[in-house]
Design a protein around this motif. Sequence first.
Motif, PDB file in Angstrom:
ATOM      1  N   THR A 121     134.786  -8.304   7.826  1.00 45.41           N
ATOM      2  CA  THR A 121     134.742  -6.844   7.865  1.00 45.41           C
ATOM      3  C   THR A 121     133.902  -6.346   6.697  1.00 45.41           C
ATOM      4  O   THR A 121     134.281  -6.557   5.541  1.00 45.41           O
ATOM      5  CB  THR A 121     136.176  -6.284   7.752  1.00 45.41           C
ATOM      6  N   PRO A 122     132.763  -5.718   6.963  1.00 49.66           N
ATOM      7  CA  PRO A 122     131.895  -5.317   5.848  1.00 49.66           C
ATOM      8  C   PRO A 122     132.528  -4.229   4.985  1.00 49.66           C
ATOM      9  O   PRO A 122     133.337  -3.435   5.466  1.00 49.66           O
ATOM     10  CB  PRO A 122     130.634  -4.793   6.564  1.00 49.66           C
ATOM     11  N   HIS A 123     132.173  -4.205   3.711  1.00 50.36           N
ATOM     12  CA  HIS A 123     132.683  -3.173   2.806  1.00 50.36           C
ATOM     13  C   HIS A 123     131.954  -1.855   3.041  1.00 50.36           C
ATOM     14  O   HIS A 123     130.728  -1.826   3.164  1.00 50.36           O
ATOM     15  CB  HIS A 123     132.489  -3.602   1.343  1.00 50.36           C
ATOM     16  N   VAL A 124     132.712  -0.787   3.070  1.00 53.64           N
ATOM     17  CA  VAL A 124     132.151   0.534   3.355  1.00 53.64           C
ATOM     18  C   VAL A 124     131.106   0.929   2.312  1.00 53.64           C
ATOM     19  O   VAL A 124     130.056   1.489   2.647  1.00 53.64           O
ATOM     20  CB  VAL A 124     133.291   1.582   3.422  1.00 53.64           C
ATOM     21  N   THR A 125     131.377   0.597   1.051  1.00 55.78           N
ATOM     22  CA  THR A 125     130.428   1.020   0.014  1.00 55.78           C
ATOM     23  C   THR A 125     129.074   0.341   0.167  1.00 55.78           C
ATOM     24  O   THR A 125     128.072   0.836  -0.332  1.00 55.78           O
ATOM     25  CB  THR A 125     130.991   0.711  -1.391  1.00 55.78           C
ATOM     26  N   GLU A 126     129.047  -0.789   0.863  1.00 59.85           N
ATOM     27  CA  GLU A 126     127.758  -1.458   1.069  1.00 59.85           C
ATOM     28  C   GLU A 126     126.839  -0.630   1.963  1.00 59.85           C
ATOM     29  O   GLU A 126     125.615  -0.714   1.851  1.00 59.85           O
ATOM     30  CB  GLU A 126     127.967  -2.859   1.649  1.00 59.85           C
ATOM     31  N   PHE A 127     127.451   0.162   2.870  1.00 58.84           N
ATOM     32  CA  PHE A 127     126.612   1.034   3.704  1.00 58.84           C
ATOM     33  C   PHE A 127     125.935   2.078   2.829  1.00 58.84           C
ATOM     34  O   PHE A 127     124.784   2.416   3.037  1.00 58.84           O
ATOM     35  CB  PHE A 127     127.452   1.710   4.796  1.00 58.84           C
ATOM     36  N   LEU A 128     126.672   2.590   1.843  1.00 66.53           N
ATOM     37  CA  LEU A 128     126.091   3.570   0.919  1.00 66.53           C
ATOM     38  C   LEU A 128     125.034   2.898   0.043  1.00 66.53           C
ATOM     39  O   LEU A 128     123.999   3.474  -0.278  1.00 66.53           O
ATOM     40  CB  LEU A 128     127.178   4.184   0.038  1.00 66.53           C
ATOM     41  N   ASN A 129     125.306   1.671  -0.327  1.00 65.71           N
ATOM     42  CA  ASN A 129     124.407   0.946  -1.215  1.00 65.71           C
ATOM     43  C   ASN A 129     123.061   0.695  -0.556  1.00 65.71           C
ATOM     44  O   ASN A 129     122.013   0.812  -1.199  1.00 65.71           O
ATOM     45  CB  ASN A 129     125.064  -0.381  -1.632  1.00 65.71           C
ATOM     46  N   THR A 161     124.418   0.159  -7.736  1.00 62.36           N
ATOM     47  CA  THR A 161     124.550  -1.252  -7.378  1.00 62.36           C
ATOM     48  C   THR A 161     125.371  -1.952  -8.451  1.00 62.36           C
ATOM     49  O   THR A 161     125.180  -1.719  -9.639  1.00 62.36           O
ATOM     50  CB  THR A 161     123.158  -1.912  -7.284  1.00 62.36           C
ATOM     51  N   GLU A 162     126.316  -2.750  -8.002  1.00 60.47           N
ATOM     52  CA  GLU A 162     127.095  -3.523  -8.965  1.00 60.47           C
ATOM     53  C   GLU A 162     126.443  -4.891  -9.059  1.00 60.47           C
ATOM     54  O   GLU A 162     126.418  -5.637  -8.083  1.00 60.47           O
ATOM     55  CB  GLU A 162     128.544  -3.629  -8.456  1.00 60.47           C
ATOM     56  N   ASP A 163     125.907  -5.208 -10.228  1.00 60.67           N
ATOM     57  CA  ASP A 163     125.233  -6.500 -10.352  1.00 60.67           C
ATOM     58  C   ASP A 163     126.245  -7.631 -10.295  1.00 60.67           C
ATOM     59  O   ASP A 163     127.323  -7.545 -10.868  1.00 60.67           O
ATOM     60  CB  ASP A 163     124.463  -6.553 -11.686  1.00 60.67           C
ATOM     61  N   PHE A 212     126.157   8.115  -6.255  1.00 57.83           N
ATOM     62  CA  PHE A 212     127.603   7.959  -6.398  1.00 57.83           C
ATOM     63  C   PHE A 212     127.913   6.769  -7.296  1.00 57.83           C
ATOM     64  O   PHE A 212     127.096   5.858  -7.456  1.00 57.83           O
ATOM     65  CB  PHE A 212     128.250   7.744  -5.031  1.00 57.83           C
ATOM     66  N   THR A 213     129.109   6.795  -7.875  1.00 63.05           N
ATOM     67  CA  THR A 213     129.552   5.669  -8.710  1.00 63.05           C
ATOM     68  C   THR A 213     130.830   5.098  -8.122  1.00 63.05           C
ATOM     69  O   THR A 213     131.407   5.677  -7.208  1.00 63.05           O
ATOM     70  CB  THR A 213     129.813   6.144 -10.147  1.00 63.05           C
ATOM     71  N   ARG A 214     131.266   3.956  -8.681  1.00 57.84           N
ATOM     72  CA  ARG A 214     132.394   3.239  -8.074  1.00 57.84           C
ATOM     73  C   ARG A 214     133.555   3.051  -9.034  1.00 57.84           C
ATOM     74  O   ARG A 214     133.369   2.885 -10.236  1.00 57.84           O
ATOM     75  CB  ARG A 214     131.974   1.817  -7.666  1.00 57.84           C
ATOM     76  N   GLY A 215     134.737   3.016  -8.441  1.00 59.90           N
ATOM     77  CA  GLY A 215     135.923   2.546  -9.158  1.00 59.90           C
ATOM     78  C   GLY A 215     136.551   1.464  -8.305  1.00 59.90           C
ATOM     79  O   GLY A 215     136.412   1.480  -7.072  1.00 59.90           O
ATOM     80  N   LEU A 239     128.522   4.562 -17.819  1.00 59.89           N
ATOM     81  CA  LEU A 239     127.747   5.252 -16.794  1.00 59.89           C
ATOM     82  C   LEU A 239     127.074   6.494 -17.351  1.00 59.89           C
ATOM     83  O   LEU A 239     126.238   7.096 -16.700  1.00 59.89           O
ATOM     84  CB  LEU A 239     128.663   5.637 -15.624  1.00 59.89           C
ATOM     85  N   GLY A 240     127.471   6.875 -18.561  1.00 61.40           N
ATOM     86  CA  GLY A 240     126.855   8.029 -19.214  1.00 61.40           C
ATOM     87  C   GLY A 240     127.224   9.345 -18.557  1.00 61.40           C
ATOM     88  O   GLY A 240     126.397  10.251 -18.445  1.00 61.40           O
ATOM     89  N   VAL A 241     128.463   9.467 -18.063  1.00 59.05           N
ATOM     90  CA  VAL A 241     128.883  10.710 -17.401  1.00 59.05           C
ATOM     91  C   VAL A 241     130.200  11.214 -17.978  1.00 59.05           C
ATOM     92  O   VAL A 241     130.970  10.466 -18.556  1.00 59.05           O
ATOM     93  CB  VAL A 241     129.067  10.489 -15.886  1.00 59.05           C
ATOM     94  N   GLU A 242     130.455  12.478 -17.776  1.00 58.71           N
ATOM     95  CA  GLU A 242     131.701  13.174 -18.140  1.00 58.71           C
ATOM     96  C   GLU A 242     132.418  12.587 -19.354  1.00 58.71           C
ATOM     97  O   GLU A 242     133.561  12.192 -19.258  1.00 58.71           O
ATOM     98  CB  GLU A 242     132.752  13.219 -17.010  1.00 58.71           C
ATOM     99  N   MET A 243     131.735  12.537 -20.480  1.00 60.87           N
ATOM    100  CA  MET A 243     132.415  12.105 -21.693  1.00 60.87           C
ATOM    101  C   MET A 243     133.435  13.163 -22.074  1.00 60.87           C
ATOM    102  O   MET A 243     133.143  14.346 -22.010  1.00 60.87           O
ATOM    103  CB  MET A 243     131.418  11.995 -22.832  1.00 60.87           C
ATOM    104  N   SER A 244     134.582  12.741 -22.432  1.00 61.18           N
ATOM    105  CA  SER A 244     135.572  13.720 -22.870  1.00 61.18           C
ATOM    106  C   SER A 244     136.587  13.000 -23.732  1.00 61.18           C
ATOM    107  O   SER A 244     136.570  11.777 -23.834  1.00 61.18           O
ATOM    108  CB  SER A 244     136.273  14.352 -21.674  1.00 61.18           C
TER     109      SER A 244
END
Lengths: 193, 288, 362
Positions: free
Chosen positions: C152-160, C167-169, C269-272, C299-304
């Motif tokens: 079953t392919p991963h959904v995020t791969e379609f986005l990738n 991309t997650e190296d 988009f980014t991943r968790g 990721l250099g985003v939303e620093m808080s």
Amino acid sequence: MDMQSLSGGFTNPPQDSSRAFRAALETLARPGTIHDISGAKAPAPVSEAAATLILTLCDPETPIYLAGAHDTQDIRDWVAFHIGAPIVGPERAMFALGIWEALSPITAFPIGTPEYPDRSTTVIVEMEALRQDGMRLSGPGIKDSALLALPDLAPFQMNAGLFPLGLDFYFTAGTRLAGLPRTTRVSDLMEAN
Amino acid sequence: MSDYNFAYLDEQTKRMIRRAILKGIAIPGYQVPFASREMPMPYGWGTGGVQVTAACLTPEDTLKVIDQGADDTTNAVSIRKFFEKTAEIAVTEKTGDATVIQTRHRIPEEPLGEGQILVYQVPIPEPLRFLEPRETETRKMHALEEYGLMHVKLYEDIARHGHIATSYAYPVKVEGRYVMDPSPIPKFDNPKMDMAAIQLFGAGREQRIYAVPPYTKVVSLDFEDHPFDPSKADHPCDLCGAEHTYLDEVIIDDDGGRMFVCSDTDYCAGRQAKGHRGRLSPTEEAAQ
Amino acid sequence: MYVAVKGGERAIDNAHAWLAEERRGDPSVAELSVAQIREQLALAVNRVMTEGSLYDPDLAALAIKQARGDLIEAIFLIRAYRTTLPRIGHSRPVETETMLCDRRISATFKDVPGGQVLGPTFDYTHRLLDFKLAADGEAMAAQMAAPRLESTPHVTEFLNKEGLIQTEDRSEDTPPDLTREPMELPANRALRLQALARGDEGFVLSMAYSTQRGYGNSHAFVGELRIGKVAVELDIPELGFAIEIGEVELTECETVNKFAGSKIEPPQFTRGYGLTFGQTERKAISMALVDRALRSKELGVEMSNSPAHDEEFVLYHCDNIQATGFLEHIKLPHYVDFQSEMELVRKMRAEIFAAQHKEAAE
């Protein structure tokens, strides 16, 4: 692989290594004292004390540097079979083993970082014999002063000057063991007098 | 007891702890990170001390375990039994007979000698933690020998209270370099840390081991105009009459009556056996 | 006369005997078997396996029985047992793409290759107490479709494929193991994920929830949640190849989070990511949200300064065995330290009273 490489481990590993560790602890905590340490036998020229010490302290997580005549296939096989430690160059070594001339210059070994001064090499120096004379030692672990014959003077003084960074040493001969942590200040007995 | 390895821990774990102990000895007062294991007792019950003790014990050792200075407190009993079972070693309550002593919150009154190891249980190994909660920051402060914040805190105490308001876990400087937490011993015990025995400190939850070799300079932080004061209750022991020991205050009746007894039970019993008597000693009561 | 805590040994023995009796409860009520716990309290078993870092449903069930249903105590029993086990080898990374999914949903697409499979979920149940269960817990067998055999392919791969998600190296590095090495900060992502997987479900849930409520906003979509069995393979050096040694049930969650992009990088988009033992989806989703929050710096985003963005705060406080141990240890005697505090307070009070007295006299 030589049969010799497969033998020479501890008879009762938990008990044998516990006694060996206590000798290692006592000698490092009390520089100038000499303790017996035995139970493991590695191919020549590794002394029984050095073999016992690395078998007690080393495992696949501790890269070892074998210097000079201590870097033989037999010894590599023995380390691979009994310890599983990777054999590396001096710059990656957590432990180093050899005679003083082969280990020198000791500036190649990691001395730790200001944040992690513990990430430094423990150097095991094989000696002809261990004697309580020659150099005067002082510092933590020593009540007033102690004596120990060292293979050199200036490198140990320089090493102590790096504190809290620096290398820690064990000296081995036969079944005898002595320790010299980086905190020990070393002076020539002649000069001191 | 063949279900467990000698002294419970597996050999690889012991090697890792032993390496940390040796680096601790080589860098007195510096906290060596180690991969503390889950032990069969909870964090906070002395898991760090137990791991250090397990890594040190040989079959020939005689172990003493104290909590609050006493051999008979529940946690001391439990840890002593653990090692009796898993290492089959001899145990004792006599300070002088022990080769390894594990302690929580006290240093025995009887001076320790060469050939002895004192293992401390440590809850928070970082002396700067209450001034700076971040490990990344305190590590830098130790690296740079930046201890100004600690002196400021102690001096603020003096300004506000007229005293340094720290009575236990009183910070010390080891061999002129690292500021170290002596574990929550009363500051009365601090001067004893300059001793002939090896002192090892284990903090299990916080994953740190540190050490003070024998004959190492351990100085309690203070100021010229406010020198360190290792104070204790201003009483003699009501059971043995000792005037130089750390005392527990015990409420003995519903009206709030008090008695003061040595916190070091072995030391107190030894003195009583030698004929020393205090205000409330049973023999004296009988004689009256 | 009352003298300190004496008779410790007898007190402990008596307490343990009483505890054993309380664990058993009323002996006229039938005893629970380990198998009953394993089969009928499976979600508790899953939690104990996940936070105990040991996949063994029987041992987890035994731990729950011994701990009288206190799951943190049961996790503790499992951890203490696990730490004594020798390391025989290291498995290869599991391939979740080949998972035999019991449940597999995506919130980001109406339908996806491999389909939306609800599986055994509480999601659409009405939370009404079922009093029938009090008398009779037997259930009708559910109708089963033929299992899907292909992966079953991963959904995020379609986005990738579209470049819409980072991309997650792939990394060949051996991940660190905080059960073998002390935690070191800053931690890399593998270490953070390990800490979160072992972390307390309640703690990780609350941290994740706080990011949803604006403390470090990184709005998350459940890109995919899948639950099922995967094969575990072990490299055998003597053979020179890997063999299958068994299978484990896993919950895997991958979230898709917004990323505004920067001046040089186009929006993406980014991943968790969350991965847990058994069916433990609340934990896996929480883990993915906190993983993403902890990545904000790299990721250099939303620093808080939000708690969930604070790696040190999260990693040092998520372990419930460490937390409960230290919290509960204040039950142990502390009278030596308290004594020294009393001395100091008395001394300071005496000095103040003396000074007041002197002032009054002058």
